[in-house]
Design an enzyme around this catalytic site. Structure first.
Site, PDB file in Angstrom:
ATOM      1  N   CYS A   6       0.841  -1.200   0.000  1.00 13.61           N
ATOM      2  CA  CYS A   6       0.000   0.000   0.000  1.00 13.61           C
ATOM      3  C   CYS A   6       0.874   1.247   0.000  1.00 13.61           C
ATOM      4  O   CYS A   6       1.647   1.457   0.936  1.00 13.61           O
ATOM      5  CB  CYS A   6      -0.874   0.041   1.243  1.00 13.61           C
ATOM      6  SG  CYS A   6      -1.814  -1.457   1.504  1.00 13.61           S
ATOM      7  N   CYS A  51      -2.131  -1.277  -3.713  1.00 12.75           N
ATOM      8  CA  CYS A  51      -3.100  -0.335  -3.157  1.00 12.75           C
ATOM      9  C   CYS A  51      -2.417   1.025  -3.112  1.00 12.75           C
ATOM     10  O   CYS A  51      -1.221   1.095  -2.811  1.00 12.75           O
ATOM     11  CB  CYS A  51      -3.488  -0.772  -1.743  1.00 12.75           C
ATOM     12  SG  CYS A  51      -4.641   0.363  -0.932  1.00 12.75           S
TER      13      CYS A  51
END
Ligand code: SAM
Ligand code: DTB
Ligand code: SF4
Length: 338
Positions: free
Chosen positions: A97, A128
């Site tokens: 992420c 992400c």
């Protein structure tokens, strides 16, 4: 079990008001119907652009408005991000992420972020990013790069929101989430507790998430990390049992979503985290740093998962998650030392 999107305030409050054992039993039962209860998904965070953010989120060490002593850093080079992602994968994470302290990305910033997404994905990791507000065309560009998830949190209830952030509205957030959904990118959306909100605000945050159709695939529940210099430093901490209730209600409302035990784990005991897993959390931030603050040491997390006999989720072909176990999961013996 039907997945619902029409939860009322009273129904959500009634879940919070259940006796603790009844709530946890319900959450664990629902959890077992949708997931293997002994598996947890692990995501590793990297701050790809740090500090000097124009927004005024009262919890955030990265806002330019608060003196937090944070060293600011411009957007990282693609290669350095890929190197960090490779390390995260070697340590066992399945999702990477990347977070940027922006109000919203500039179109020219997106060229670099697209390259990051492509190259991290090529390592076999889920991707992400969390970049602030997105316009429809920006969401489509990220989708085109193969982005799996976009993180954008509602943070709290609409009623409490104005006490925490004044520079963007709740509606702005819902618009960004709609743009992400429309582009075909999976949604990671949750919030923060422990900011001095009332119990009704926690219930309403979860209800807002649970009336989305479809539900966010990933629901991060952050416990406020208090950072000196931010307005929320010194806020009254949430009782740990209330935190567990919040996880359990999230699990009941959004049975098929990954509920992530997110920021704040460093200060949680092993027992509290174990209760959170029992309450239905099946994802965690893993790696020794969140964006700018600390996360537990890898060795501590490995030891905790081993003690609980919780297996880290593996990436299966095509980046799809393993199917949920049969209704009655096999009673495996735990090999860990107790
Ligand atoms: N700037 C982008 C945005 O706000 O959408 C992306 C990064 S921002 C740091 C992502 C999320 O981290 C926030 O929405 C908030 O929920 C969480 N967060 C930030 N500071 C936190 C803190 N001190 N404690 C817990 N969660 C925090
Ligand atoms: C989320 O819900 N929590 C993460 C991620 N999404 C981007 C961020 C937590 C940040 C904690 C404070 C910090 O390390 O700066
Ligand atoms: Fe900026 Fe995001 Fe921090 Fe808010 S949470 S100040 S938008 S980095």
């Amino acid at each position: 079990m039907r997945v619902r999107h029409d939860w009322t305030r009273d129904e959500v409050q009634a879940l919070f008001d259940l006796p603790f054992n009844d709530l946890l039993f319900q959450a664990q039962t629902i959890h077992r119907a949708h997931f293997d209860p002994n598996t947890v998904q692990r995501s590793t965070l990297l701050s790809i652009k740090t500090g000097a953010c124009p927004e005024d989120c009262a919890y955030c060490p990265q806002s330019v408005r608060y003196e937090t002593g944070l060293k600011k850093d411009p957007l990282m080079e693609v290669q350095a991000v890929v190197d960090a992602a490779r390390d995260a994968k070697a340590n066992g994470a399945t999702r990477f992420c990347m977070g940027a302290a922006w109000r919203s990305p500039k179109d020219r910033d997106l060229d670099k972020v697209e390259a990051m997404v492509r190259e991290v994905k090529a390592l076999g990791l889920e991707t992400c990013v969390t970049l602030g507000m997105l316009k429809p065309a920006q969401a489509q560009r990220l989708a085109g790069a193969g982005l799996d998830y976009y993180n954008h949190n509602l943070d709290t209830s609409p009623e409490f929101y104005g006490k925490i952030i004044t520079t963007r509205t709740y509606e702005d957030r819902l618009d960004t989430l709609a743009n992400v959904r429309e582009a075909g990118v999976k949604v990671c959306c949750g919030g923060i507790v422990g900011m001095g909100e009332a119990p009704q605000d926690r219930a309403e945050l979860l209800r807002q998430l649970a009336v989305m159709d479809p539900h966010p695939e990933s629901v991060p529940i952050n416990n406020l990390v208090q950072v000196p210099g931010t307005p929320l430093d010194g806020a009254e901490a949430l009782h740990p049992i209330e935190f567990v209730r919040t996880i359990a209600v999230a699990r009941v409302l959004m049975p098929a979503s990954y509920v992530r035990l997110s920021a704040g784990r460093t200060d949680m005991s092993d027992e509290l985290q174990a209760l959170c897993f029992f309450a239905g959390a099946n994802s965690m931030f893993y790696g020794e740093k969140l964006l700018t603050t600390e996360n537990p040491q890898n060795a501590r997390d490995e030891a905790l998962l081993a003690r609980l006999c919780i297996q880290p989720e593996a990436l299966s072909a095509g980046h799809t998650h393993a199917p949920p176990a049969a209704a009655e999961p096999a009673q495996a013996r735990c090999a860990a030392q107790h």
